[in-house]
Design a protein around this motif. Structure first.
Motif, PDB file in Angstrom:
ATOM      1  N   ALA A 250      33.082  39.242  29.544  1.00 33.43           N
ATOM      2  CA  ALA A 250      32.612  40.161  30.591  1.00 33.43           C
ATOM      3  C   ALA A 250      33.467  41.425  30.646  1.00 33.43           C
ATOM      4  O   ALA A 250      34.659  41.408  30.332  1.00 33.43           O
ATOM      5  N   ASP A 251      32.817  42.533  31.066  1.00 34.79           N
ATOM      6  CA  ASP A 251      33.572  43.770  31.305  1.00 34.79           C
ATOM      7  C   ASP A 251      34.406  43.620  32.582  1.00 34.79           C
ATOM      8  O   ASP A 251      35.509  44.128  32.681  1.00 34.79           O
ATOM      9  N   GLU A 252      33.788  42.955  33.567  1.00 36.31           N
ATOM     10  CA  GLU A 252      34.462  42.716  34.844  1.00 36.31           C
ATOM     11  C   GLU A 252      34.037  41.341  35.358  1.00 36.31           C
ATOM     12  O   GLU A 252      32.925  40.882  35.068  1.00 36.31           O
ATOM     13  N   ILE A 253      34.908  40.741  36.149  1.00 35.55           N
ATOM     14  CA  ILE A 253      34.567  39.517  36.875  1.00 35.55           C
ATOM     15  C   ILE A 253      35.051  39.720  38.302  1.00 35.55           C
ATOM     16  O   ILE A 253      36.128  40.295  38.520  1.00 35.55           O
ATOM     17  N   PHE A 254      34.242  39.293  39.269  1.00 33.68           N
ATOM     18  CA  PHE A 254      34.756  39.235  40.629  1.00 33.68           C
ATOM     19  C   PHE A 254      34.312  37.936  41.289  1.00 33.68           C
ATOM     20  O   PHE A 254      33.397  37.253  40.816  1.00 33.68           O
ATOM     21  N   LEU A 255      34.996  37.582  42.376  1.00 35.65           N
ATOM     22  CA  LEU A 255      34.814  36.305  43.062  1.00 35.65           C
ATOM     23  C   LEU A 255      34.376  36.572  44.492  1.00 35.65           C
ATOM     24  O   LEU A 255      34.646  37.656  45.029  1.00 35.65           O
ATOM     25  N   SER A 256      33.726  35.591  45.119  1.00 35.93           N
ATOM     26  CA  SER A 256      33.337  35.783  46.521  1.00 35.93           C
ATOM     27  C   SER A 256      33.581  34.526  47.323  1.00 35.93           C
ATOM     28  O   SER A 256      33.316  33.411  46.866  1.00 35.93           O
ATOM     29  N   THR A 257      34.112  34.717  48.528  1.00 38.61           N
ATOM     30  CA  THR A 257      34.358  33.606  49.444  1.00 38.61           C
ATOM     31  C   THR A 257      34.545  34.125  50.859  1.00 38.61           C
ATOM     32  O   THR A 257      34.931  35.281  51.057  1.00 38.61           O
TER      33      THR A 257
END
Ligand SMILES: Cc1ncc(COP(=O)(O)O)c(C=O)c1O
Length: 313
Positions: A250-257
């Motif tokens: 991936a170019d970018e990864i982000f997380l959510s919580t």
């Protein structure tokens, strides 16, 4: 004891257990409860920022769906649970709080078969000062992730859409991540596709397009918020299987919580993404998320007057 002393006992947090309110430090569950002995408990967590709950009704609806999935039926209605959460936050006086609600299996009633169907389920809840999964320095530099060997417990065994404490896979994964100098593990499912990490959903960005796993995950309320924001911002977002290789590239990864909102990642299995800084799409989603929150998006003001009603449910 003066009234002031009494209220100050709640400052570190307030709890409700099976009909009674108490300071958080005094909240306990019986050691023989199946909620403890068998992880036979379901839960949800809602955030309070600037004196308002975020998506309270969505969290209550998911909590009820989780309870139904685990065949739990406590005495409290959804409105009762909402009132309990308001009162826990009001008692604590907190403007920024981490607010948890649990439904525990309990124990079989005397004289009934030793079977979970015969237990009396009950609610426990608490409000404590807001916590974020990522410390400020990690938020700044971006999380380092590792796709670990441990697989996510199969959905045929424990449905990940019903929020649960069967965390042995995620915990084992965290030890693997630690050995690999990563902050968090990412677990693959039985089919080799990416699922989620310990307490968060994941998003991968490639050529400006965002993707998030469609199965084997808790359908996070923050994930839902990201999906809505991407649509508003005109960003392409697909909900579909993501293989390990695609995720690693991936170019970018982000997380959510809930406990942290949108959180950027900068390394995956040692590979550096976006020059080791949170990438542009991640930053845009993150900034929009908090700007919308500050503007009252999906906000329900806490009823702080609820602290004044008698402390018996
Ligand atoms: C396993 C798991 N996945 C995802 C999430 C994120 O869900 P939410 O955004 O509703 O907090 C959580 C939250 O605790 C979680 O435990």
């Amino acid at each position: 004891m003066t009234m002031a002393d009494d209220i100050s006992r709640y400052e570190a947090g307030a709890a409700y257990v099976d009909g009674l309110y108490m300071p958080l430090a005094e909240a306990a569950i019986p050691i023989t409860d199946w909620g403890y002995r068998r992880s036979d408990v379901t839960y949800d967590v809602v955030g309070v920022r600037d004196g308002a709950f975020f998506r309270l009704d969505d969290h209550i609806a998911r909590f009820r769906a989780s309870m139904t999935a685990f065949r739990m039926a406590p005495a409290e209605s959804d409105d009762d649970i909402k009132a309990i959460l308001h009162r826990c936050v009001a008692l604590s006086g907190l403007r920024d709080a981490y607010v948890a609600m649990d439904c525990l299996r309990g124990r079989p009633v005397a004289g009934q078969p030793y079977h979970p169907a015969f237990a009396r389920n009950y609610i426990a809840a608490f409000a404590m000062p807001w916590i974020s999964l990522l410390k400020p320095d990690v938020m700044e530099r971006g999380a380092h992730l590792a796709i670990v060997e441990t697989r996510r417990i199969g959905a045929q065994a424990v449905d990940p859409r019903a929020k649960n404490f069967h965390w042995a896979d995620l915990t084992r994964g965290q030890f693997e991540a630690l050995e690999r100098q990563a902050d968090f593990c990412i677990l693959l499912g039985d089919d080799g596709n990416v699922t989620e990490g310990p307490g968060f959903n994941v998003f991968a960005v490639r050529d400006g397009r965002i993707a998030t796993p469609d199965h084997g995950v808790l359908e996070g309320i923050t994930r839902r918020s990201v999906i809505e924001l991407a649509a508003e911002l005109g960003l392409e977002l697909e909900i579909r299987p993501i293989g390990a290789e695609e995720f690693r590239d991936a170019d970018e990864i982000f997380l959510s919580t809930t406990a942290g909102g949108v959180m950027p990642a900068t390394r995956i299995d040692g590979r550096i993404m976006a020059n080791d800084r949170p990438g542009p799409v991640s930053r845009r989603i993150l900034e929009t998320f908090w700007a919308r929150r500050a503007a009252g998006w999906h906000a329900t003001p806490v009823d702080y007057a609820a602290a004044r009603v008698p402390a018996v449910a």
